[in-house]
Scaffold this active site. Structure first.
Site, PDB file in Angstrom:
ATOM      1  N   GLN A  75       0.821  -1.214   0.000  1.00 32.21           N
ATOM      2  CA  GLN A  75       0.000   0.000   0.000  1.00 32.21           C
ATOM      3  C   GLN A  75       0.854   1.264   0.000  1.00 32.21           C
ATOM      4  O   GLN A  75       0.516   2.249  -0.651  1.00 32.21           O
ATOM      5  CB  GLN A  75      -0.925   0.000   1.211  1.00 32.21           C
ATOM      6  CG  GLN A  75      -1.934   1.134   1.233  1.00 32.21           C
ATOM      7  CD  GLN A  75      -2.945   1.045   0.093  1.00 32.21           C
ATOM      8  OE1 GLN A  75      -3.254  -0.049  -0.382  1.00 32.21           O
ATOM      9  NE2 GLN A  75      -3.444   2.189  -0.334  1.00 32.21           N
ATOM     10  N   GLU A  76       1.946   1.228   0.735  1.00 28.15           N
ATOM     11  CA  GLU A  76       2.772   2.421   0.883  1.00 28.15           C
ATOM     12  C   GLU A  76       3.603   2.744  -0.356  1.00 28.15           C
ATOM     13  O   GLU A  76       3.686   3.901  -0.758  1.00 28.15           O
ATOM     14  CB  GLU A  76       3.709   2.275   2.095  1.00 28.15           C
ATOM     15  CG  GLU A  76       3.017   2.334   3.434  1.00 28.15           C
ATOM     16  CD  GLU A  76       2.611   3.748   3.839  1.00 28.15           C
ATOM     17  OE1 GLU A  76       2.840   4.700   3.071  1.00 28.15           O
ATOM     18  OE2 GLU A  76       2.048   3.903   4.933  1.00 28.15           O
ATOM     19  N   SER A  77       4.231   1.747  -0.952  1.00 30.47           N
ATOM     20  CA  SER A  77       5.216   2.037  -2.008  1.00 30.47           C
ATOM     21  C   SER A  77       5.132   1.143  -3.228  1.00 30.47           C
ATOM     22  O   SER A  77       5.900   1.344  -4.176  1.00 30.47           O
ATOM     23  CB  SER A  77       6.622   1.911  -1.426  1.00 30.47           C
ATOM     24  OG  SER A  77       6.890   0.548  -1.075  1.00 30.47           O
ATOM     25  N   TYR A 184      -7.102   3.513   3.435  1.00 24.54           N
ATOM     26  CA  TYR A 184      -5.766   2.943   3.657  1.00 24.54           C
ATOM     27  C   TYR A 184      -5.843   1.700   4.535  1.00 24.54           C
ATOM     28  O   TYR A 184      -5.327   0.643   4.186  1.00 24.54           O
ATOM     29  CB  TYR A 184      -4.904   4.030   4.306  1.00 24.54           C
ATOM     30  CG  TYR A 184      -3.544   3.609   4.796  1.00 24.54           C
ATOM     31  CD1 TYR A 184      -2.432   3.679   3.956  1.00 24.54           C
ATOM     32  CD2 TYR A 184      -3.348   3.193   6.111  1.00 24.54           C
ATOM     33  CE1 TYR A 184      -1.167   3.325   4.429  1.00 24.54           C
ATOM     34  CE2 TYR A 184      -2.093   2.841   6.581  1.00 24.54           C
ATOM     35  CZ  TYR A 184      -1.010   2.902   5.727  1.00 24.54           C
ATOM     36  OH  TYR A 184       0.231   2.547   6.190  1.00 24.54           O
TER      37      TYR A 184
END
Length: 200
Positions: A75-77, A184
């Site tokens: 999800q982040e990168s 998120y």
């Protein structure tokens, strides 16, 4: 013979411009679907098997489920160690130099790493897992403690504290008032469960 000819000339009865309008509508529909599902379309191209050994190592060191870390990294990168966020986040777990990185350095009595060093997968995962583990320990009594830890990871611990349910087994996601954080946490938990199901 006349009947056969009529059956093969059906296309001549289509009003002029109809095929062009039909194609234009179809293309518009494709564009709308692609826009609405752009995150899902982008996700299909991600190789989520990258850095598997590094993720396992950092997760094990800090007592975090590696499947959860993997879902956070996704999800982040999208597993890009050089990813940069709009607020200065860096690397696989999008750690903030003035936030999680500074806290990690202070608690572990280490110098604050340079921003460029945070693109190193091992260091980035070390800091990210340390920070995530801190949140998981804080909310360990709650049934949905992982969701609170993720909310804190994304929006800050003070906000996560406002979103905690009154009962230990109460739901968390509906209480999150920031739509982007709710999205998120939901995305990560969905992917986390998917990774858990696929584990041997």
């Amino acid at each position: 013979m006349a009947a056969a000819k009529r059956s093969t000339d059906w296309w001549k009865r289509i009003p002029a411009g109809y095929p062009v309008r039909f194609l234009a509508l179809m293309m518009l529909a494709v564009v709308v679907v692609a826009y609405c599902r752009q995150e899902d379309l982008r996700d299909w191209m991600v190789d989520d098997t990258r850095f598997a050994a590094e993720i396992r190592e950092a997760a094990q060191k800090h007592g975090v489920d590696s499947s959860l870390v993997r879902a956070v990294v996704f999800q982040e990168s999208r597993f890009d160690p050089f990813a940069r966020g709009s607020k200065g986040e860096v690397g696989l777990m999008q750690v903030l130099p003035r936030g999680a990185v500074a806290d990690w350095a202070r608690v572990n009595r280490r110098p604050v790493p340079a921003r460029s060093a945070l693109t190193d997968p091992r260091l980035n995962l070390e800091i990210g897992c340390w920070y995530l583990a801190r949140g998981l320990r804080r909310w360990r009594k709650y049934t949905h403690g992982a969701e609170l830890a993720l909310a804190g990871y994304n929006a800050g611990e003070s906000r996560a504290d406002r979103w905690k349910p009154e009962e230990l087994d109460g739901e968390v996601i509906p209480r999150i008032t920031i739509a982007s954080t709710r999205h998120y946490v939901s995305r990560i938990m969905k992917r986390y469960r998917s990774y858990q199901e696929k584990r041997p």
